[in-house]
Design a protein around this motif. Structure first.
Motif, mmCIF file in Angstrom:
data_model
loop_
_atom_site.group_PDB
_atom_site.id
_atom_site.type_symbol
_atom_site.label_atom_id
_atom_site.label_comp_id
_atom_site.label_asym_id
_atom_site.label_seq_id
_atom_site.Cartn_x
_atom_site.Cartn_y
_atom_site.Cartn_z
ATOM 1 N N ALA A 186 0.850 -1.196 0.000
ATOM 2 C CA ALA A 186 0.000 0.000 0.000
ATOM 3 C C ALA A 186 0.886 1.247 0.000
ATOM 4 N N ALA A 187 1.964 1.194 0.791
ATOM 5 C CA ALA A 187 2.876 2.343 0.861
ATOM 6 C C ALA A 187 3.551 2.575 -0.489
ATOM 7 N N LEU A 188 4.004 1.506 -1.116
ATOM 8 C CA LEU A 188 4.660 1.616 -2.424
ATOM 9 C C LEU A 188 3.748 2.325 -3.430
ATOM 10 N N VAL A 189 2.521 1.857 -3.494
ATOM 11 C CA VAL A 189 1.587 2.391 -4.489
ATOM 12 C C VAL A 189 1.170 3.818 -4.133
ATOM 13 N N HIS A 190 0.852 4.043 -2.867
ATOM 14 C CA HIS A 190 0.406 5.383 -2.478
ATOM 15 C C HIS A 190 1.542 6.398 -2.654
ATOM 16 N N TYR A 194 4.106 10.932 -8.399
ATOM 17 C CA TYR A 194 3.684 11.158 -9.788
ATOM 18 C C TYR A 194 2.541 12.169 -9.899
ATOM 19 N N ARG A 195 2.093 12.679 -8.760
ATOM 20 C CA ARG A 195 1.044 13.722 -8.727
ATOM 21 C C ARG A 195 -0.225 13.262 -9.429
ATOM 22 N N LEU A 196 -0.577 12.012 -9.188
ATOM 23 C CA LEU A 196 -1.727 11.430 -9.888
ATOM 24 C C LEU A 196 -3.039 11.751 -9.179
ATOM 25 N N PRO A 197 -4.078 11.967 -9.936
ATOM 26 C CA PRO A 197 -5.371 12.296 -9.342
ATOM 27 C C PRO A 197 -6.218 11.071 -9.013
ATOM 28 N N ASN A 198 -5.671 9.873 -9.188
ATOM 29 C CA ASN A 198 -6.490 8.666 -9.013
ATOM 30 C C ASN A 198 -6.990 8.517 -7.583
ATOM 31 N N THR A 199 -8.177 7.944 -7.475
ATOM 32 C CA THR A 199 -8.753 7.696 -6.148
ATOM 33 C C THR A 199 -8.062 6.490 -5.507
ATOM 34 N N SER A 200 -8.246 6.366 -4.204
ATOM 35 C CA SER A 200 -7.677 5.212 -3.493
ATOM 36 C C SER A 200 -8.239 3.907 -4.038
ATOM 37 N N THR A 201 -9.509 3.916 -4.400
ATOM 38 C CA THR A 201 -10.101 2.700 -4.972
ATOM 39 C C THR A 201 -9.408 2.329 -6.280
ATOM 40 N N GLU A 202 -9.120 3.321 -7.093
ATOM 41 C CA GLU A 202 -8.399 3.034 -8.345
ATOM 42 C C GLU A 202 -6.999 2.487 -8.044
ATOM 43 N N LEU A 203 -6.336 3.105 -7.078
ATOM 44 C CA LEU A 203 -4.987 2.630 -6.725
ATOM 45 C C LEU A 203 -5.029 1.222 -6.121
ATOM 46 N N SER A 204 -6.159 0.905 -5.479
ATOM 47 C CA SER A 204 -6.260 -0.405 -4.818
ATOM 48 C C SER A 204 -6.142 -1.547 -5.827
ATOM 49 N N LEU A 205 -6.511 -1.269 -7.091
ATOM 50 C CA LEU A 205 -6.385 -2.298 -8.129
ATOM 51 C C LEU A 205 -4.923 -2.682 -8.341
ATOM 52 N N ILE A 206 -4.032 -1.707 -8.129
ATOM 53 C CA ILE A 206 -2.603 -1.978 -8.318
ATOM 54 C C ILE A 206 -1.991 -2.574 -7.043
ATOM 55 N N ALA A 207 -2.322 -1.998 -5.896
ATOM 56 C CA ALA A 207 -1.802 -2.531 -4.626
ATOM 57 C C ALA A 207 -2.174 -4.009 -4.485
ATOM 58 N N SER A 240 -5.335 -1.513 2.730
ATOM 59 C CA SER A 240 -4.557 -0.580 3.557
ATOM 60 C C SER A 240 -4.480 0.811 2.945
ATOM 61 N N LEU A 241 -5.195 1.048 1.855
ATOM 62 C CA LEU A 241 -5.213 2.384 1.255
ATOM 63 C C LEU A 241 -6.297 3.262 1.867
ATOM 64 N N PHE A 242 -7.051 2.687 2.817
ATOM 65 C CA PHE A 242 -8.128 3.427 3.474
ATOM 66 C C PHE A 242 -8.009 3.294 4.989
ATOM 67 N N GLY A 243 -8.537 4.275 5.685
ATOM 68 C CA GLY A 243 -8.685 4.154 7.124
ATOM 69 C C GLY A 243 -10.039 3.538 7.451
ATOM 70 N N GLY A 244 -10.275 3.301 8.731
ATOM 71 C CA GLY A 244 -11.581 2.831 9.185
ATOM 72 C C GLY A 244 -11.868 1.397 8.815
ATOM 73 N N PHE A 245 -13.010 1.187 8.192
ATOM 74 C CA PHE A 245 -13.502 -0.151 7.883
ATOM 75 C C PHE A 245 -13.543 -0.299 6.369
ATOM 76 N N VAL A 246 -12.915 -1.338 5.854
ATOM 77 C CA VAL A 246 -12.665 -1.391 4.414
ATOM 78 C C VAL A 246 -13.081 -2.733 3.826
ATOM 79 N N ALA A 247 -13.875 -2.679 2.776
ATOM 80 C CA ALA A 247 -14.257 -3.904 2.065
ATOM 81 C C ALA A 247 -13.394 -4.058 0.830
ATOM 82 N N TRP A 248 -13.059 -5.285 0.511
ATOM 83 C CA TRP A 248 -12.440 -5.608 -0.781
ATOM 84 C C TRP A 248 -13.473 -6.452 -1.531
ATOM 85 N N ASP A 249 -14.123 -5.816 -2.503
ATOM 86 C CA ASP A 249 -15.119 -6.546 -3.298
ATOM 87 C C ASP A 249 -14.379 -7.461 -4.257
ATOM 88 N N MET A 250 -14.811 -8.708 -4.345
ATOM 89 C CA MET A 250 -14.015 -9.673 -5.100
ATOM 90 C C MET A 250 -14.042 -9.413 -6.603
#
Lengths: 409, 409
Positions: free
Chosen positions: B128-132, B138-151, B161-171
């Motif tokens: 998560a740290a690598l991707v974030h 790279y000053r990218l405007p992508n959302t955390s959900t978009e980045l989650s595809l790469i992480a 781990s790209l979000f705080g709180g309670f996080v779902a990973w939809d399969m």
């Protein structure tokens, strides 16, 4: 006619390779899946029971391992006794037998030749002995399968201890349990090469009783439903493996089914754990032993199975007992020398100090302290119940336990 | 334009309450079931990563916890870097950005503020740290959900781990994984009362890696199919429990799902064991703690969960931390005093020496020797990734780890 009728029998312990776990009727001990077991030899593990019935007796009485137990009306023991009296009554009516044995009270005396604390299911051999012994006293012509319907009501797995060799308990579909009974799949002579090394594991904590445990599993585990669905195919595969004397298939199925059973225990709420770190180490050893054996094109040569406790029963062919005992004792040193009943070690062989198999990864487990495995019992597939001579009766002619009579002297 | 671009971020660890186990695509880390986690606070557990890219660099390089690692072409780290470069390239093309950062090599330096040996999944926070971090560089405007595809392609659970709180990973259902991504179910502010007591358990044996383990489960466990079927309903129930701040439901589901996951591990051939006797004792303590709590009409007040290792994470509400820490330390004495970060003990309170709850059955577990539980960490639900100031960079302006630069002096 004598003043009393009497018989003494011994019955074996059985260890399932397709496990019984889950009841569809608690009262009748009707299972949610079929099961299959190997009957172990009575030279190492058995229950001996004497039943005596007499018109002189004032009530039914029972002594277990030297101590009198209360026979609770409607309890499991009482149920088995009453069912056996009914069979006798039917016999008396049908054959116009003038001896009203069904109306007499019965005295029962029973003991196990193995320590109860060892956690080796003694209820199976115990209830099988009770039923077989009464059938003998009552001179009943019923088959073992017919008697298994009654033993089952004492303890589910008891129905399988009425046979030697390899025994299936078909689950049945009838609500009254009339088709939920045991049958012999193969006799002990069919595959007499099947041996077992029992590793008696110390257990500091008291486990969950099978009866309450399996009920909780049925009520709370979603995975038990999948287990119920998959057992019929496993039963068929196991019967085929036994018929073909295919140890490789027998071993794989045995281990899978043991793990599947413990998995549904773990999926129960709250979870049920029977295996401990020692059990897990034994599992790792057997898998490493098999890995090497498979590399050598010898297939699986050992199969662990765990009942509702931490003890491992390792099935193998006779020729592999030596390697397995050596391996177990290498990791689990014993306070007592190995009791080599069937003479598998010879010359200067010292169990636990011989080399491990070639390419065996010694780091697969740590070496434990003496006592982690409390004892090893080498046994093998064995015969069903046996009737003993009258001299071996556990009861005096007065119907009291001989041990108590001796103590009084 | 600077000679180099750089960013430093921290990312949290997450511990699933509905577990990820089983891949439908190994290459893309596509799961066989959805999962849901709680993000833990970075004050106790986090990864810090600096990424620097420059046209002067001759290759991509990575230092993990002070040691340079080889970036294997086509490996997980390389995949994440290449995917991030692709995102940057698309950005340059779309916005006609004149800085060809996507063509520069990148230096990465990363460390965890918690011991790797503790068996607390560091790959989630690491990827998560690598991707974030690269997204920030790279000053990218992508959302955390978009980045989650790469992480996710680095390590499945990293996407959470790209979000705080309670996080779902939809399969997701797409073959290319384009819909298998994380989303925030609720922020850490929604239910900031959720705390966690991590019991770091000693483990003598090396466990099975998650990657090979879950593949073996998919291939050999019949029970995993039932798990796959039941997770969607559990996900919905868990989301409802979180939305309603219903700790009782949250706790029951969390424990059931942890046990269900370990059950399918045990149903694997050969079986996979992550929990040991210490884990089992912690399970017994939590169930006894809840039993008493339920008697007192307070519902479940604690929930254990175990990842692919013996460590217990016990979730509870903040007001119950004190009782839980006291209970754990009563049975598992610690070499070091409890680090009371959030000040739950006051006055003369001594963790481990205060009374157990009324009606608590003390015999539910034995008291262990010091070290069986190596340490306790009190943490709580926390925020997602954070960007640090430039002074906190782990790399020198020359793109070398500061720690190594200091050693050279």
């Amino acid at each position: 006619m004598a003043d009393y009728w009497q018989a003494t029998v011994t019955t074996p312990v059985n260890i399932a390779v397709i496990k019984y776990w889950g009841k569809r009727s608690v009262a009748l001990n009707l299972p949610t899946n079929a099961s299959l077991s190997v009957t172990l030899h009575q030279d190492q593990l058995c229950t001996t029971t004497t039943a005596q019935c007499s018109k002189e007796f004032a009530s039914d009485r029972l002594w277990l391992n030297g101590k009198e137990e209360v026979i609770k009306p409607g309890g499991r023991t009482d149920t088995c006794i009453q069912e056996m009296k009914k069979l006798r009554k039917a016999y008396e009516d049908k054959y116009e037998d003038p001896h009203p044995a069904s109306e007499w009270h019965v005295h029962l005396c029973s003991f196990n030749n193995f320590p109860t604390a060892a956690g080796l299911a003694s209820s199976a051999s115990g209830y099988a002995a009770l039923v077989h012994c009464l059938a003998t006293v009552y001179r009943l012509p019923n088959t073992s399968t017919e008697l298994s319907l009654i033993a089952r009501q004492g303890s589910g797995s008891a129905c399988r201890s009425l046979f030697g060799g390899f025994v299936a308990w078909d689950m049945g579909v009838n609500e009254d349990g009339s088709d939920s009974k045991a049958r012999q799949v193969a006799s002990e002579d069919h595959w007499d090469d099947i041996n077992a090394v029992i590793c008696v594991v110390s257990d500091e904590k008291k486990g969950t009783s099978s009866t309450s445990g399996m009920q909780r599993t049925v009520e709370t585990s979603p995975l038990i439903q999948e287990r119920i669905r998959l057992v019929p195919a496993r039963m068929a595969e196991m019967e085929r493996a036994i018929a073909a004397q295919d140890f490789d298939a027998f071993a794989q199925l045995t281990m899978k089914d043991s793990n599947n059973f413990h998995a549904v225990c773990l999926d129960t709420s709250p979870p049920i754990f029977y295996m401990n770190d020692v059990s897990r180490a034994l599992v790792a050893l057997v898998h490493e032993f098999n890995r090497v054996s498979i590399l050598q094109k010898r297939g699986h040569r050992a199969a662990y199975t765990f009942d509702a406790g931490p003890n491992a029963v390792i099935y193998c062919l006779r020729r592999n007992v030596k390697d397995i005992v050596n391996m177990v004792m290498h990791y689990f040193p014993q306070a007592e020398p190995f009791k080599d009943t069937y003479k598998v070690f010879y010359g200067k062989d010292t169990p636990g100090q011989m080399p491990l198999p070639k390419e065996f990864n010694e780091a697969v487990a740590k070496r434990w302290e003496v006592g982690a495995v409390r004892g090893l019992i080498h046994t093998k597939v064995g015969p069903g119940p046996r009737v003993l001579d009258v001299e071996q009766s556990l009861l005096t002619p007065e119907g009291m336990p001989k041990s108590l009579a001796e103590e009084k002297k």
